[in-house]
Write a protein that holds these residues in place. Structure first.
Motif, PDB file in Angstrom:
ATOM      1  N   PHE A 270      -4.624   9.206 -18.301  1.00  0.00           N
ATOM      2  CA  PHE A 270      -3.504   8.940 -17.405  1.00  0.00           C
ATOM      3  C   PHE A 270      -4.002   8.330 -16.098  1.00  0.00           C
ATOM      4  N   ASP A 271      -5.062   8.879 -15.534  1.00  0.00           N
ATOM      5  CA  ASP A 271      -5.618   8.352 -14.292  1.00  0.00           C
ATOM      6  C   ASP A 271      -6.147   6.938 -14.479  1.00  0.00           C
ATOM      7  N   ASP A 272      -6.778   6.685 -15.666  1.00  0.00           N
ATOM      8  CA  ASP A 272      -7.282   5.337 -15.951  1.00  0.00           C
ATOM      9  C   ASP A 272      -6.136   4.326 -16.009  1.00  0.00           C
ATOM     10  N   ALA A 273      -4.997   4.735 -16.573  1.00  0.00           N
ATOM     11  CA  ALA A 273      -3.842   3.844 -16.659  1.00  0.00           C
ATOM     12  C   ALA A 273      -3.207   3.617 -15.288  1.00  0.00           C
ATOM     13  N   LEU A 274      -3.298   4.636 -14.441  1.00  0.00           N
ATOM     14  CA  LEU A 274      -2.665   4.567 -13.130  1.00  0.00           C
ATOM     15  C   LEU A 274      -3.480   3.769 -12.117  1.00  0.00           C
TER      16      LEU A 274
ATOM     17  N   LEU B  81      -2.538   0.109 -11.192  1.00  0.00           N
ATOM     18  CA  LEU B  81      -1.271   0.045 -10.471  1.00  0.00           C
ATOM     19  C   LEU B  81      -1.459   0.412  -9.007  1.00  0.00           C
ATOM     20  N   LEU B  82      -2.288   1.409  -8.769  1.00  0.00           N
ATOM     21  CA  LEU B  82      -2.584   1.810  -7.393  1.00  0.00           C
ATOM     22  C   LEU B  82      -3.383   0.732  -6.660  1.00  0.00           C
ATOM     23  N   SER B  83      -4.336   0.127  -7.337  1.00  0.00           N
ATOM     24  CA  SER B  83      -5.198  -0.864  -6.695  1.00  0.00           C
ATOM     25  C   SER B  83      -4.442  -2.117  -6.290  1.00  0.00           C
ATOM     26  N   PHE B  84      -3.404  -2.473  -7.051  1.00  0.00           N
ATOM     27  CA  PHE B  84      -2.596  -3.642  -6.723  1.00  0.00           C
ATOM     28  C   PHE B  84      -1.382  -3.274  -5.864  1.00  0.00           C
ATOM     29  N   SER B  85      -1.333  -2.030  -5.409  1.00  0.00           N
ATOM     30  CA  SER B  85      -0.231  -1.538  -4.568  1.00  0.00           C
ATOM     31  C   SER B  85       1.117  -1.626  -5.256  1.00  0.00           C
ATOM     32  N   LEU B  86       1.106  -1.549  -6.586  1.00  0.00           N
ATOM     33  CA  LEU B  86       2.365  -1.547  -7.321  1.00  0.00           C
ATOM     34  C   LEU B  86       3.010  -0.164  -7.291  1.00  0.00           C
TER      35      LEU B  86
ATOM     36  N   THR C 196       5.607   6.731  -6.220  1.00  0.00           N
ATOM     37  CA  THR C 196       6.628   5.786  -5.770  1.00  0.00           C
ATOM     38  C   THR C 196       6.272   4.409  -6.303  1.00  0.00           C
ATOM     39  N   MET C 197       7.222   3.749  -6.952  1.00  0.00           N
ATOM     40  CA  MET C 197       7.000   2.392  -7.434  1.00  0.00           C
ATOM     41  C   MET C 197       7.296   1.426  -6.291  1.00  0.00           C
ATOM     42  N   HIS C 198       6.321   0.614  -5.938  1.00  0.00           N
ATOM     43  CA  HIS C 198       6.415  -0.272  -4.784  1.00  0.00           C
ATOM     44  C   HIS C 198       6.793  -1.674  -5.264  1.00  0.00           C
ATOM     45  N   ARG C 199       8.067  -2.020  -5.130  1.00  0.00           N
ATOM     46  CA  ARG C 199       8.517  -3.318  -5.624  1.00  0.00           C
ATOM     47  C   ARG C 199       7.900  -4.478  -4.858  1.00  0.00           C
ATOM     48  N   LEU C 200       7.585  -4.264  -3.596  1.00  0.00           N
ATOM     49  CA  LEU C 200       6.962  -5.333  -2.834  1.00  0.00           C
ATOM     50  C   LEU C 200       5.655  -5.752  -3.474  1.00  0.00           C
ATOM     51  N   GLY C 201       4.887  -4.780  -3.980  1.00  0.00           N
ATOM     52  CA  GLY C 201       3.639  -5.134  -4.653  1.00  0.00           C
ATOM     53  C   GLY C 201       3.884  -6.027  -5.847  1.00  0.00           C
ATOM     54  N   SER C 202       4.926  -5.731  -6.618  1.00  0.00           N
ATOM     55  CA  SER C 202       5.274  -6.564  -7.771  1.00  0.00           C
ATOM     56  C   SER C 202       5.639  -7.969  -7.334  1.00  0.00           C
ATOM     57  N   ILE C 203       6.415  -8.046  -6.262  1.00  0.00           N
ATOM     58  CA  ILE C 203       6.849  -9.350  -5.756  1.00  0.00           C
ATOM     59  C   ILE C 203       5.658 -10.173  -5.287  1.00  0.00           C
ATOM     60  N   LEU C 204       4.767  -9.550  -4.535  1.00  0.00           N
ATOM     61  CA  LEU C 204       3.591 -10.271  -4.031  1.00  0.00           C
ATOM     62  C   LEU C 204       2.697 -10.729  -5.176  1.00  0.00           C
ATOM     63  N   ALA C 205       2.522  -9.863  -6.170  1.00  0.00           N
ATOM     64  CA  ALA C 205       1.652 -10.209  -7.295  1.00  0.00           C
ATOM     65  C   ALA C 205       2.220 -11.378  -8.089  1.00  0.00           C
ATOM     66  N   LEU C 206       3.516 -11.327  -8.391  1.00  0.00           N
ATOM     67  CA  LEU C 206       4.113 -12.390  -9.190  1.00  0.00           C
ATOM     68  C   LEU C 206       4.200 -13.691  -8.409  1.00  0.00           C
ATOM     69  N   SER C 207       4.514 -13.599  -7.125  1.00  0.00           N
ATOM     70  CA  SER C 207       4.569 -14.798  -6.295  1.00  0.00           C
ATOM     71  C   SER C 207       3.224 -15.497  -6.235  1.00  0.00           C
ATOM     72  N   ALA C 208       2.152 -14.704  -6.229  1.00  0.00           N
ATOM     73  CA  ALA C 208       0.804 -15.276  -6.129  1.00  0.00           C
ATOM     74  C   ALA C 208       0.413 -16.046  -7.388  1.00  0.00           C
TER      75      ALA C 208
END
Length: 238
Positions: A24-28, A31-36, A47-59
């Motif tokens: 579980f920690d390996d899977a997590l 997500l933590l490293s990319f601030s998702l 907490t799911m951080h949508r801003l991280g998703s937005i920044l990652a996809l925009s990049a």
């Protein structure tokens, strides 16, 4: 996680009984490293951080030009979800607008004009709110919207957008800036499409003279502009 509320997601709700803590920690971790996602330590929740998703996809979403079409096709469904997020973070809103603009350009090039118009309008609305009506990026969204309206034969609306972009660029960037000249070029092409050849010729001439001065006579854009100028001139004299 995406089907739950974005805050206060219990770790035990995500971790299956047959999943080890290590797995579980390996899977997590990614997500933590990319601030998702982030950990709420005191409550053992996530907490799911949508801003991280937005920044990652925009990049990673490409320019939309032909060489990137396959990548755009794969990412487009995810981007459509992302631009629908309701966020208040300024950086996130800017990235949303940027991604919508790229997606709109891709959709325009593949002929999906209605979908492209929607993306360009979203980009424009967001940039007006976040950057202001005279920011160069906002004016780019205005110009892009004019181009897709033109492709749909909505010439009056398209002309209004192109004129707004041109006036804005002249004020903010100056009459000889490449973006200003491209806006002149777009307006000339619109009149060309409407068969108002006299108006087109004058605007082509202005754009071409500017391109030669700023970019050089052998620049591909200057050459293309001159060819359009010659075509409009021949039609006017026919």
């Amino acid at each position: 996680m995406s089907i739950f509320d974005k805050q206060g997601i219990p770790r035990w709700l995500l971790q299956q009984t047959n999943t080890s803590q290590l797995d579980f920690d390996d899977a997590l971790t990614p997500l933590l490293s990319f601030s998702l996602v982030r950990t709420e330590i005191e409550t053992q929740a996530l907490t799911m951080h949508r801003l991280g998703s937005i920044l990652a996809l925009s990049a990673v979403f490409p320019s939309g030009d032909y060489s990137t079409w396959e990548q755009c096709r794969v990412l487009l469904p995810h981007l459509k979800e992302m631009v629908g997020y309701r966020i208040e973070d300024k950086e996130g809103l800017e990235k949303q607008a940027d991604s919508a603009s790229k997606a709109g350009w891709y959709l325009l090039l593949i002929g999906e004009y209605t979908a492209a118009e929607g993306m360009f309008r979203l980009s424009l609305d967001t940039r007006e709110k976040v950057l202001g009506v005279e920011h160069p990026d906002t004016l780019t969204s205005v110009s892009n919207l004019g181009s897709v309206l033109e492709r749909q034969g909505k010439y009056e609306e398209a002309e209004a957008m192109h004129r707004r972009a041109l006036e804005g660029y002249e004020k903010v960037l100056g009459r000889e800036h490449p973006r200003t000249l491209t806006s002149v070029y777009h307006l000339a092409f619109l009149f060309h499409q409407k068969r108002d050849y006299s108006a087109a010729v004058g605007l082509y001439q202005r754009a071409y003279d500017g391109y030669v001065k700023v970019l050089g006579v052998e620049h591909p854009t200057a050459i293309a502009c001159f060819r359009h100028y010659e075509s409009a001139l021949q039609n006017r004299e026919a």
